[in-house]
Structure formats: C-alpha cells, structure tokens
Design a protein around this motif. Structure first.
Motif, PDB file in Angstrom:
ATOM      1  N   ARG A  25       9.826  13.483   6.211  1.00 54.93           N
ATOM      2  CA  ARG A  25       9.117  12.640   5.246  1.00 54.93           C
ATOM      3  C   ARG A  25       7.994  13.426   4.596  1.00 54.93           C
ATOM      4  O   ARG A  25       7.466  14.375   5.180  1.00 54.93           O
ATOM      5  CB  ARG A  25       8.575  11.375   5.906  1.00 54.93           C
ATOM      6  N   ASP A  26       7.640  12.986   3.401  1.00 59.84           N
ATOM      7  CA  ASP A  26       6.520  13.558   2.659  1.00 59.84           C
ATOM      8  C   ASP A  26       5.619  12.383   2.268  1.00 59.84           C
ATOM      9  O   ASP A  26       5.919  11.677   1.302  1.00 59.84           O
ATOM     10  CB  ASP A  26       7.019  14.312   1.432  1.00 59.84           C
ATOM     11  N   ASN A  27       4.558  12.176   3.021  1.00 56.91           N
ATOM     12  CA  ASN A  27       3.695  11.026   2.760  1.00 56.91           C
ATOM     13  C   ASN A  27       2.928  11.151   1.447  1.00 56.91           C
ATOM     14  O   ASN A  27       2.505  10.153   0.883  1.00 56.91           O
ATOM     15  CB  ASN A  27       2.734  10.807   3.917  1.00 56.91           C
ATOM     16  N   ALA A  28       2.768  12.356   0.962  1.00 53.57           N
ATOM     17  CA  ALA A  28       2.089  12.553  -0.330  1.00 53.57           C
ATOM     18  C   ALA A  28       2.977  12.110  -1.491  1.00 53.57           C
ATOM     19  O   ALA A  28       2.468  11.730  -2.552  1.00 53.57           O
ATOM     20  CB  ALA A  28       1.702  14.011  -0.500  1.00 53.57           C
ATOM     21  N   LYS A  29       4.287  12.162  -1.278  1.00 52.56           N
ATOM     22  CA  LYS A  29       5.233  11.799  -2.338  1.00 52.56           C
ATOM     23  C   LYS A  29       5.967  10.488  -2.049  1.00 52.56           C
ATOM     24  O   LYS A  29       6.869  10.101  -2.805  1.00 52.56           O
ATOM     25  CB  LYS A  29       6.245  12.919  -2.541  1.00 52.56           C
ATOM     26  N   ASN A  30       5.605   9.836  -0.953  1.00 52.12           N
ATOM     27  CA  ASN A  30       6.251   8.562  -0.589  1.00 52.12           C
ATOM     28  C   ASN A  30       7.767   8.688  -0.529  1.00 52.12           C
ATOM     29  O   ASN A  30       8.497   7.826  -1.034  1.00 52.12           O
ATOM     30  CB  ASN A  30       5.862   7.447  -1.567  1.00 52.12           C
TER      31      ASN A  30
ATOM     32  N   SER B 159       2.441   5.606   4.353  1.00 49.26           N
ATOM     33  CA  SER B 159       2.056   6.322   5.573  1.00 49.26           C
ATOM     34  C   SER B 159       1.848   5.392   6.762  1.00 49.26           C
ATOM     35  O   SER B 159       1.608   5.871   7.875  1.00 49.26           O
ATOM     36  CB  SER B 159       0.791   7.138   5.324  1.00 49.26           C
TER      37      SER B 159
ATOM     38  N   SER C 144       3.546   8.988  10.981  1.00 53.01           N
ATOM     39  CA  SER C 144       2.857  10.278  10.863  1.00 53.01           C
ATOM     40  C   SER C 144       3.831  11.439  10.719  1.00 53.01           C
ATOM     41  O   SER C 144       3.436  12.552  10.370  1.00 53.01           O
ATOM     42  CB  SER C 144       1.994  10.517  12.106  1.00 53.01           C
TER      43      SER C 144
ATOM     44  N   THR D 120       2.127   0.800   1.588  1.00 56.44           N
ATOM     45  CA  THR D 120       1.320   1.920   2.094  1.00 56.44           C
ATOM     46  C   THR D 120       2.242   2.769   2.954  1.00 56.44           C
ATOM     47  O   THR D 120       2.370   2.574   4.167  1.00 56.44           O
ATOM     48  CB  THR D 120       0.133   1.394   2.909  1.00 56.44           C
TER      49      THR D 120
END
Length: 118
Positions: free
Chosen positions: A72-77, A30, A54, A28
């Motif tokens: 970081r880009d949490n939508a793209k991991n 994020s 975050s 996970t």
C-alpha cells in the motif's frame, strides 16, 4: 462518499504476472485495513490478502502465499496486489475492500476480472 476502484485485471497465460491496483477516495485511507478478495464462477467470495493500515502486517490465503504480494501507498491512497506465477485456478473477479481499523470490511469495489489461461 467512499469509492474503491480496481484496475489492472486482464487475460494472462499460466505462469505470468499481473499487478492489480485499488484507488481509494472518500475515507481516511491510513486508518483502514485493506484487503483483496476474489470470486470465481459458481464459488463463494474468498479472502486473498490483507494489509494493516500502517502496512506493517500482511496476511495471505494459503493458496496464494509465496506468489502474491500486497502493498500500500498511504500517500497515494492506493493498494496493490502483485500476482506472480499465476495459475488457471486464480481466475476470478478480484475485489478490493476496506475495513476500519481491521474490523468488518464494509466498503467494496466493483471488481476487476482476472483470467489465467492454461
């Protein structure tokens, strides 16, 4: 199964730039603080930069502060390390790592080589 895969390393002249990327899967994303570490030949692995889960907090080693930027880009991991004004002493294998909620870094990538020529 957690996987961290680094990319973007290479050979660059001093003063140049590189952008490293780390693609994460099996976790996970994020919920993890993400970090970059490096290890030069004959030296111990050292911390380079980290970013909170975050993205609101970033941390840098003094040696790279003002030259490197972690994002970081949490939508793209994915997590990135933009490296500018590179110096020969930045030459190392760079590793991506993940720490659940800012704890111990217990997941590591295989590393990507960065070589800066003078």
């Amino acid at each position: 199964q957690v996987q961290l895969v680094e990319s973007g390393g290479g050979l660059v002249q001093a003063g140049g730039s590189l952008r490293l990327s780390c693609a994460a899967s099996g976790l996970t994303f994020s919920s993890y603080t993400m970090g970059w570490f490096r290890q030069a030949p004959g030296k111990e692995r050292e911390f380079v930069a980290a970013i909170s889960w975050s993205g609101g907090n970033t941390y840098y080693a003094d040696s790279v502060k003002g030259r490197f930027t972690i994002s970081r880009d949490n939508a793209k991991n994915t997590v990135h390390l933009q490296m500018n004004s590179l110096k020969p002493e930045d030459t190392a294998v760079y590793y991506c790592a993940a720490a659940w909620r800012g704890g111990v870094y217990n997941y590591w990538g295989q590393g990507t080589q960065v070589t800066v020529s003078s």
